[in-house]
Design a protein around this motif. Structure first.
Motif, PDB file in Angstrom:
ATOM      1  N   ASP A 133       7.941   6.636   1.731  1.00  0.00           N
ATOM      2  CA  ASP A 133       9.159   6.419   0.938  1.00  0.00           C
ATOM      3  C   ASP A 133       9.527   4.945   0.829  1.00  0.00           C
ATOM      4  O   ASP A 133      10.545   4.600   0.224  1.00  0.00           O
ATOM      5  N   GLY A 134       8.714   4.088   1.460  1.00  0.00           N
ATOM      6  CA  GLY A 134       8.983   2.656   1.401  1.00  0.00           C
ATOM      7  C   GLY A 134       9.960   2.171   2.462  1.00  0.00           C
ATOM      8  O   GLY A 134      10.411   1.022   2.425  1.00  0.00           O
ATOM      9  N   SER A 171       7.295  -6.809  -8.266  1.00  0.00           N
ATOM     10  CA  SER A 171       5.859  -7.047  -8.005  1.00  0.00           C
ATOM     11  C   SER A 171       5.469  -6.592  -6.597  1.00  0.00           C
ATOM     12  O   SER A 171       4.382  -6.046  -6.383  1.00  0.00           O
ATOM     13  N   VAL A 172       6.369  -6.792  -5.641  1.00  0.00           N
ATOM     14  CA  VAL A 172       6.083  -6.333  -4.277  1.00  0.00           C
ATOM     15  C   VAL A 172       6.025  -4.805  -4.235  1.00  0.00           C
ATOM     16  O   VAL A 172       5.158  -4.218  -3.572  1.00  0.00           O
ATOM     17  N   ASP A 177       3.072   0.210  -3.729  1.00  0.00           N
ATOM     18  CA  ASP A 177       2.690   1.469  -4.393  1.00  0.00           C
ATOM     19  C   ASP A 177       1.180   1.583  -4.484  1.00  0.00           C
ATOM     20  O   ASP A 177       0.607   2.661  -4.266  1.00  0.00           O
ATOM     21  N   ASN A 178       0.529   0.461  -4.810  1.00  0.00           N
ATOM     22  CA  ASN A 178      -0.938   0.455  -4.865  1.00  0.00           C
ATOM     23  C   ASN A 178      -1.526   0.810  -3.499  1.00  0.00           C
ATOM     24  O   ASN A 178      -2.443   1.635  -3.402  1.00  0.00           O
ATOM     25  N   ALA A 179      -0.994   0.168  -2.449  1.00  0.00           N
ATOM     26  CA  ALA A 179      -1.511   0.423  -1.097  1.00  0.00           C
ATOM     27  C   ALA A 179      -1.287   1.883  -0.701  1.00  0.00           C
ATOM     28  O   ALA A 179      -2.129   2.494  -0.029  1.00  0.00           O
ATOM     29  N   LEU A 180      -0.164   2.454  -1.145  1.00  0.00           N
ATOM     30  CA  LEU A 180       0.102   3.877  -0.869  1.00  0.00           C
ATOM     31  C   LEU A 180      -0.842   4.793  -1.635  1.00  0.00           C
ATOM     32  O   LEU A 180      -0.948   5.974  -1.338  1.00  0.00           O
ATOM     33  N   ASN A 181      -1.528   4.223  -2.622  1.00  0.00           N
ATOM     34  CA  ASN A 181      -2.546   4.973  -3.366  1.00  0.00           C
ATOM     35  C   ASN A 181      -3.967   4.541  -2.991  1.00  0.00           C
ATOM     36  O   ASN A 181      -4.925   4.829  -3.701  1.00  0.00           O
ATOM     37  N   GLY A 182      -4.069   3.786  -1.893  1.00  0.00           N
ATOM     38  CA  GLY A 182      -5.390   3.416  -1.391  1.00  0.00           C
ATOM     39  C   GLY A 182      -5.945   2.121  -1.953  1.00  0.00           C
ATOM     40  O   GLY A 182      -7.082   1.751  -1.648  1.00  0.00           O
ATOM     41  N   ILE A 183      -5.182   1.426  -2.789  1.00  0.00           N
ATOM     42  CA  ILE A 183      -5.649   0.160  -3.373  1.00  0.00           C
ATOM     43  C   ILE A 183      -4.994  -0.977  -2.590  1.00  0.00           C
ATOM     44  O   ILE A 183      -3.797  -1.263  -2.752  1.00  0.00           O
ATOM     45  N   GLU A 184      -5.770  -1.611  -1.720  1.00  0.00           N
ATOM     46  CA  GLU A 184      -5.216  -2.606  -0.818  1.00  0.00           C
ATOM     47  C   GLU A 184      -5.188  -3.997  -1.441  1.00  0.00           C
ATOM     48  O   GLU A 184      -5.923  -4.282  -2.387  1.00  0.00           O
TER      49      GLU A 184
END
Length: 205
Positions: A133-134, A171-172, A177-184
């Motif tokens: 949830d951030g 942007s942060v 959100d990307n990291a939560l989808n596996g994109i680090e």
């Protein structure tokens, strides 16, 4: 293994003898709790056995048996009330499963997790984390030092809206959100607003 109404051993099969190192002859008529159970568990084990002697049975109770060679064996025990032909309670039978290896593994994992926790807390780099949830769920000592916000103040707060300067929030949020989808992401510059309203620039992975 089993006990009579006085708590003395009256049942001790070959497997119990093998696991504990005490022969049937050595175990018979000995008080089970004070002879074979580690001191810190004696009271709770006595309660379990007293309950079984009153017809209240227990299942999957973990016992720590001290063996003849002074090792500890972890047994998962079902304590069953033993009755005679007239239905009088005459003792307790414990049917056990030796879970020593699993228990040792669990304790090793717990120790490793504790060590990792210490490493994170005392690392010389700021380490912080969020849940799905951030909201902040990791905030080590260095992060607290840099931002001025204690772990207690930061925990469960939304990271972006609480600690990131307004012009970078979108942007942060995208990065997270990307990291939560596996994109680090690596070496991303964040601007943290400290408790004293200063800006700290952090290069973040």
């Amino acid at each position: 293994f089993g006990i009579d109404v006085d708590g003395d051993v009256n049942e001790w099969n070959d497997k119990t003898a093998e696991i504990t190192g005490f022969s049937k002859e050595e175990a018979f008529d000995k008080p089970l709790v004070s002879t074979f159970i580690v001191p810190n568990l004696r009271e709770s084990v006595q309660d379990i056995l007293d309950n079984a002697l009153n017809g209240i049975e227990s299942s999957n109770y973990e016992l720590e048996f001290r063996t003849k060679s002074n090792e500890i064996r972890y047994l998962l025990v079902n304590a069953t009330t033993r009755r005679d032909a007239e239905n009088n309670i005459v003792g307790v039978v414990g049917v056990a499963q030796d879970v020593t290896e699993a228990a040792k593994h669990d304790r090793a994992v717990a120790a490793m997790a504790n060590e990792l926790r210490q490493l994170i807390d005392t690392a010389n780099a700021p380490i912080f984390g969020i849940d799905v949830d951030g909201d902040v769920n990791e905030w080590n000592d260095k992060t607290a030092e840099i931002t001025g916000f204690s772990k207690e103040e930061a925990f469960d707060k939304p990271l972006v809206s609480t600690f990131i300067v307004p012009n970078l929030r979108e942007s942060v949020q995208d990065i997270l959100d990307n990291a939560l989808n596996g994109i680090e992401s690596s070496n991303y510059e964040l601007e943290f607003r400290t408790k004293s309203n200063e800006i700290r620039y952090l290069l973040v992975n």
